[in-house]
Motif scaffolding. Structure first.
Motif, mmCIF file in Angstrom:
data_model
loop_
_atom_site.group_PDB
_atom_site.id
_atom_site.type_symbol
_atom_site.label_atom_id
_atom_site.label_comp_id
_atom_site.label_asym_id
_atom_site.label_seq_id
_atom_site.Cartn_x
_atom_site.Cartn_y
_atom_site.Cartn_z
ATOM 1 N N GLY A 228 -38.749 32.743 -29.457
ATOM 2 C CA GLY A 228 -39.046 33.575 -28.310
ATOM 3 C C GLY A 228 -39.460 32.757 -27.101
ATOM 4 N N LEU A 229 -39.767 31.462 -27.329
ATOM 5 C CA LEU A 229 -40.177 30.579 -26.240
ATOM 6 C C LEU A 229 -39.065 29.628 -25.810
ATOM 7 C CD1 LEU A 229 -43.705 29.710 -27.688
ATOM 8 C CD2 LEU A 229 -43.223 31.258 -25.774
ATOM 9 N N THR A 230 -38.246 29.235 -26.758
ATOM 10 C CA THR A 230 -37.127 28.344 -26.458
ATOM 11 C C THR A 230 -36.041 28.522 -27.506
ATOM 12 O OG1 THR A 230 -36.435 26.026 -26.213
ATOM 13 C CG2 THR A 230 -38.238 26.476 -27.738
ATOM 14 N N GLN A 231 -34.792 28.355 -27.093
ATOM 15 C CA GLN A 231 -33.678 28.421 -28.035
ATOM 16 C C GLN A 231 -33.110 27.036 -28.332
ATOM 17 O OE1 GLN A 231 -33.412 31.136 -25.263
ATOM 18 N NE2 GLN A 231 -34.963 31.740 -26.769
ATOM 19 N N ASP A 232 -33.799 25.996 -27.861
ATOM 20 C CA ASP A 232 -33.371 24.624 -28.118
ATOM 21 C C ASP A 232 -33.799 24.226 -29.530
ATOM 22 O OD1 ASP A 232 -33.481 21.655 -28.218
ATOM 23 O OD2 ASP A 232 -32.861 21.822 -26.118
ATOM 24 N N MET A 279 -39.555 38.614 -26.000
ATOM 25 C CA MET A 279 -38.219 38.549 -26.591
ATOM 26 C C MET A 279 -37.420 39.814 -26.310
ATOM 27 S SD MET A 279 -38.883 36.671 -30.243
ATOM 28 C CE MET A 279 -37.208 36.088 -30.453
ATOM 29 N N ILE A 280 -38.068 40.961 -26.390
ATOM 30 C CA ILE A 280 -37.374 42.215 -26.112
ATOM 31 C C ILE A 280 -36.959 42.285 -24.641
ATOM 32 C CG2 ILE A 280 -37.658 44.718 -25.990
ATOM 33 C CD1 ILE A 280 -39.376 44.543 -28.506
ATOM 34 N N LEU A 281 -37.829 41.844 -23.727
ATOM 35 C CA LEU A 281 -37.475 41.808 -22.306
ATOM 36 C C LEU A 281 -36.296 40.863 -22.073
ATOM 37 C CD1 LEU A 281 -41.002 41.718 -20.607
ATOM 38 C CD2 LEU A 281 -39.390 43.634 -20.668
ATOM 39 N N HIS A 282 -36.299 39.723 -22.780
ATOM 40 C CA HIS A 282 -35.193 38.774 -22.651
ATOM 41 C C HIS A 282 -33.883 39.398 -23.145
ATOM 42 C CE1 HIS A 282 -33.034 34.965 -22.658
ATOM 43 N NE2 HIS A 282 -32.654 35.218 -23.906
ATOM 44 N N PRO A 292 -38.234 42.514 -15.700
ATOM 45 C CA PRO A 292 -38.812 41.190 -15.410
ATOM 46 C C PRO A 292 -38.764 40.303 -16.653
ATOM 47 C CG PRO A 292 -40.539 42.825 -15.660
ATOM 48 C CD PRO A 292 -39.239 43.580 -15.655
ATOM 49 N N GLU A 293 -38.467 39.026 -16.436
ATOM 50 C CA GLU A 293 -38.495 38.061 -17.540
ATOM 51 C C GLU A 293 -39.755 37.213 -17.430
ATOM 52 O OE1 GLU A 293 -35.442 36.585 -20.102
ATOM 53 O OE2 GLU A 293 -34.285 36.245 -18.273
ATOM 54 N N VAL A 294 -40.287 36.832 -18.563
ATOM 55 C CA VAL A 294 -41.502 36.019 -18.602
ATOM 56 C C VAL A 294 -41.100 34.553 -18.647
ATOM 57 C CG1 VAL A 294 -43.629 35.524 -19.856
ATOM 58 C CG2 VAL A 294 -42.698 37.867 -19.823
ATOM 59 N N GLY A 295 -41.520 33.788 -17.645
ATOM 60 C CA GLY A 295 -41.186 32.361 -17.579
ATOM 61 C C GLY A 295 -41.984 31.542 -18.569
#
Length: 338
Positions: A228-232, A279-282, A292-295
């Motif tokens: 949920g924080l990074t997909q790397d 994650m749901i917002l993304h 809005p997306e959370v940075g």
């Protein structure tokens, strides 16, 4: 980040080398005293600081070579996984207590548990990355899973179910007991022993199996959280690995403080809820919904802020409770004299 294969190999090789060095130093093979020594608080503090320093230096390297965003994602993931590892430690504490593992062998049990955890997380990271690439809607599922996890953490804490669970009786452990005889006592660090011509398994094997099962459960919760924080995949794996590598030292350092972290469950629940909503917002944003997306900067700030408030609040509560107990004891003593 576009990470070449040789960097993956070098990173994993360096982690394995550090764990081997850790085990060699802790076991003191050059010592005249046979067998592992007990793990002291000072020794644990130095090793815990060492692992955190390595994780921070690695994160600065990620920031230098991969950019500010990649570095922020790593640190957000590392702090999140380190926070979750504290909850993992609490379960390890209950499990090791339930199996009555001798203190001098606890660090070996924890090391095996950490290696199992890293392997399982590696598997789930590969699986999760493939699923995300093939089906972006999985973020809805991950988000709902994390929100449910947040609710379950608070529910279990309020009901006190974490303290009531019998970790010696999970289905896998019961299955092993059904097919193999088990010794009553530990035989050093041996997992099996031969007695009167019959091969027995020892409680050491059972506790390691139980830790493996617990690691599997925690992997299911932690991997969606960091995705949920990074997909790397490289950042996900290294953040997880560095958060886990110093776990056994942190265990001995915090073993006496487990009961003092009264609000840790609330903090973890808030982080899981936050990442689940993120994650749901993304997912909605990826599907064309204007939300809005959370940075990553806000994510790192929220995670650090929640854990700081949680730890400070827990310590303040412990101090207030201790003062009240002292005042109550003083009042009772005065009543008895009168």
């Amino acid at each position: 980040m576009n990470v070449p294969l040789w960097v993956w190999i070098a990173t994993i090789g360096a982690m394995v080398a550090i764990l081997v060095l850790d085990l060699i130093i802790v076991d003191h093979p050059w010592s005249k005293k046979k067998g592992p020594s007990e793990f002291g608080t000072r020794q644990a503090a130095w090793w815990a600081a060492f692992y955190i320093a390595i994780a921070v230096v690695f994160g600065l390297g990620v920031m230098y070579f991969g950019g500010t965003t990649a570095g922020a994602e790593y640190f957000a993931g590392f702090v999140t996984e380190k926070s979750l590892s504290i909850d993992n430690l609490f379960v390890f504490y209950l499990l090791i207590s339930a199996f009555a593992v001798p203190r001098r062998y606890q660090h070996e049990v924890l090391l095996v548990g950490i290696v199992i955890a890293i392997v399982m997380r590696g598997f789930f990271i590969i699986l999760g990355a493939q699923v995300i690439n093939a089906w972006s809607e999985v973020f809805y599922l991950f988000g709902i899973l994390l929100i449910w996890t947040a609710y379950k953490i608070v529910r279990d804490h309020v009901k006190g179910e974490e303290d009531q669970k019998d970790f010696t009786q999970n289905p896998v452990v019961r299955g092993i007991k059904r097919f193999w005889p088990v010794t009553q006592d530990y035989h050093g660090a041996k997992m099996t022993v031969k007695i009167d011509g019959t091969r027995y398994i020892t409680p050491m094997l059972l506790v390691i199996v139980a830790i493996g099962v617990i690691d599997l459960v925690f992997a299911v919760d932690s991997i969606p959280a960091i995705f949920g924080l990074t997909q790397d995949a490289y950042i996900v794996f290294t953040a997880n690995a560095f958060a886990l590598m110093g776990l056994r030292q942190l265990y001995f350092l915090l073993a006496g403080l487990m009961d003092r972290l009264a609000y840790i469950s609330w903090g973890l629940s808030a982080i899981m809820l936050f990442i689940g909503v993120k994650m749901i917002l993304h997912a909605l944003h990826e599907n064309g919904v204007h939300v809005p997306e959370v940075g990553i900067g806000l994510s790192l700030t929220v995670i650090l802020g929640v854990m700081t408030v949680t730890v400070v609040g827990s310590l303040v509560k412990t101090r207030i409770d201790k003062r009240r107990e002292e005042e109550l004891e003083s009042s009772e003593a005065s009543s008895d004299r009168s």
